[in-house]
Design a protein around this motif. Structure first.
Motif, PDB file in Angstrom:
ATOM      1  N   PRO A 142       0.807  -1.218   0.000  1.00  8.58           N
ATOM      2  CA  PRO A 142       0.000   0.000   0.000  1.00  8.58           C
ATOM      3  C   PRO A 142       0.845   1.274   0.000  1.00  8.58           C
ATOM      4  N   LYS A 143       2.112   1.161   0.348  1.00  6.10           N
ATOM      5  CA  LYS A 143       2.987   2.332   0.361  1.00  6.10           C
ATOM      6  C   LYS A 143       3.550   2.638  -1.020  1.00  6.10           C
ATOM      7  N   SER A 144       4.062   1.607  -1.674  1.00  7.15           N
ATOM      8  CA  SER A 144       4.754   1.823  -2.952  1.00  7.15           C
ATOM      9  C   SER A 144       3.888   1.552  -4.171  1.00  7.15           C
ATOM     10  N   GLY A 145       2.803   0.808  -4.012  1.00  6.08           N
ATOM     11  CA  GLY A 145       2.003   0.429  -5.168  1.00  6.08           C
ATOM     12  C   GLY A 145       2.688  -0.605  -6.038  1.00  6.08           C
ATOM     13  N   ARG A 146       3.617  -1.360  -5.453  1.00  8.51           N
ATOM     14  CA  ARG A 146       4.343  -2.383  -6.213  1.00  8.51           C
ATOM     15  C   ARG A 146       3.944  -3.782  -5.740  1.00  8.51           C
ATOM     16  N   ALA A 147       4.041  -4.738  -6.645  1.00  8.59           N
ATOM     17  CA  ALA A 147       3.708  -6.128  -6.314  1.00  8.59           C
ATOM     18  C   ALA A 147       4.758  -6.717  -5.390  1.00  8.59           C
ATOM     19  N   ARG A 171      -0.549  -6.337   6.430  1.00  7.00           N
ATOM     20  CA  ARG A 171      -0.468  -4.932   6.019  1.00  7.00           C
ATOM     21  C   ARG A 171      -0.528  -4.771   4.500  1.00  7.00           C
ATOM     22  N   MET A 172      -0.610  -5.876   3.795  1.00  8.26           N
ATOM     23  CA  MET A 172      -0.594  -5.850   2.332  1.00  8.26           C
ATOM     24  C   MET A 172      -2.005  -5.873   1.759  1.00  8.26           C
ATOM     25  N   LEU A 173      -2.106  -5.399   0.528  1.00  2.10           N
ATOM     26  CA  LEU A 173      -3.346  -5.534  -0.237  1.00  2.10           C
ATOM     27  C   LEU A 173      -3.244  -6.784  -1.116  1.00  2.10           C
ATOM     28  N   PRO A 174      -4.307  -7.589  -1.202  1.00  3.11           N
ATOM     29  CA  PRO A 174      -4.255  -8.768  -2.076  1.00  3.11           C
ATOM     30  C   PRO A 174      -4.134  -8.365  -3.545  1.00  3.11           C
ATOM     31  N   GLY A 202      -9.531   1.060  -5.959  1.00  3.19           N
ATOM     32  CA  GLY A 202     -10.206   2.088  -5.180  1.00  3.19           C
ATOM     33  C   GLY A 202      -9.310   2.699  -4.117  1.00  3.19           C
ATOM     34  N   PHE A 203      -8.463   1.876  -3.509  1.00  4.85           N
ATOM     35  CA  PHE A 203      -7.541   2.365  -2.479  1.00  4.85           C
ATOM     36  C   PHE A 203      -6.609   3.426  -3.045  1.00  4.85           C
ATOM     37  N   PHE A 204      -6.020   3.152  -4.205  1.00 10.48           N
ATOM     38  CA  PHE A 204      -5.048   4.091  -4.767  1.00 10.48           C
ATOM     39  C   PHE A 204      -5.718   5.296  -5.421  1.00 10.48           C
ATOM     40  N   LEU A 205      -6.927   5.119  -5.945  1.00  3.97           N
ATOM     41  CA  LEU A 205      -7.661   6.288  -6.442  1.00  3.97           C
ATOM     42  C   LEU A 205      -7.965   7.240  -5.289  1.00  3.97           C
ATOM     43  N   VAL A 214      -5.833  10.540  -5.751  1.00  4.16           N
ATOM     44  CA  VAL A 214      -6.661  11.420  -6.582  1.00  4.16           C
ATOM     45  C   VAL A 214      -7.771  12.087  -5.777  1.00  4.16           C
ATOM     46  N   TYR A 215      -8.667  11.290  -5.210  1.00  2.61           N
ATOM     47  CA  TYR A 215      -9.841  11.883  -4.557  1.00  2.61           C
ATOM     48  C   TYR A 215      -9.472  12.673  -3.310  1.00  2.61           C
TER      49      TYR A 215
END
Length: 269
Positions: free
Chosen positions: A179-184, A196-199, A225-228, A232-233
């Motif tokens: 969730p911090k870096s947006g990397r797999a 602490r990870m997103l699936p 939705g998390f990263f939007l 962004v929002y």
């Protein structure tokens, strides 16, 4: 000829171009006209005045989701300008037959409005066109919609890196997203931090996978939705468009009905 986008000088005071577009919004203007908002193939999201747009002839053409041939004219490039529209693919009536499609058209229009007006994004035009042709399949439409959200994020400068593990560089067994870096992150590297990870749904990873089930699709909606929301929002002080919630629920419920009773819709989506 459809697709022609170079400005044409009819005289010293008029500018004109022609392109294909998909109707994403219409608002009333005066007694008989409307302002049409199109996602065009090569000129991005572009608005123009349609004179007589409230007529019986034009109303069926100006429904969200329809693909049209558009000729735009104005005195100056920065003016609103006038549209002359001809139908290419009238699919709005079919789209109105399901909640998934009705919400999906609105949700994708709201996403495109996050981008600067008249900023070209031809790949998003192609993606929008493809998704609108596959709305009858909730799983397929849901997967394509998530990819559309990720593409919009990327074009806004917040793309995710889901191709390899951020810790090891492997392209195998990628099951988390930081969730911090947006990397797999791979299963082994992410195991100590799993809570602490997103699936990462299988259909978004580099490895071949089966079509998404209810759980995988729900995880994908949470991921984009998390990263939007984060990038962004929240920074813009915006609320997530309600049409997205409607699309998510409609797509998951349609998929649940198809797979019932094995996969109920998660209560936390």
């Amino acid at each position: 000829m459809s697709g022609e986008t170079a400005f044409q000088k009819e005289d010293t005071d008029t500018m004109q171009w022609q392109d294909e577009g998909i109707v994403i919004g219409v608002r009333r203007h005066g007694e008989t006209s409307v302002v049409a908002e199109l996602m065009t193939k090569t000129r991005g999201r572009h608005m123009g005045l349609v004179r007589g747009g409230r007529s019986r002839t034009m109303q069926p053409v100006l429904q969200p989701g329809n693909r049209v041939d558009a000729v735009w004219r104005a005195r100056l490039d920065e003016h609103l300008g006038d549209y002359k529209l001809e139908p290419i693919h009238l699919r709005a009536a079919r789209l109105m037959e399901s909640a998934t499609a009705v919400y999906g058209v609105q949700a994708m229009g709201a996403l495109l409005r996050l981008l600067p007006e008249r900023d070209p994004h031809p790949h998003l035009f192609d993606a929008l066109d493809a998704i609108l042709d596959h709305m009858e399949d909730p799983a397929g439409a849901g997967e394509l919609y998530v990819r559309f959200e990720l593409a919009v994020l990327n074009d806004l400068g917040f793309g995710l890196d889901l191709g390899e593990c951020a810790a090891t560089g492997t392209r195998e067994r990628l099951v988390y997203v930081s969730p911090k870096s947006g990397r797999a992150v791979s299963r082994d590297a992410g195991a100590p931090y799993a809570d602490r990870m997103l699936p990462l749904p299988g259909f978004l990873s580099p490895e071949p996978s089966e079509p998404a089930g209810v759980r995988e699709l729900a995880d994908a909606f949470r991921l984009s939705g998390f990263f939007l929301h984060r990038h962004v929002y929240e920074p813009r002080g915006l609320q997530q468009n309600a049409a997205r919630d409607g699309f998510v629920q409609a797509a998951l419920k349609a998929l649940e009905r198809r797979n019932k009773p094995s996969e109920p819709v998660p209560s936390d989506v």
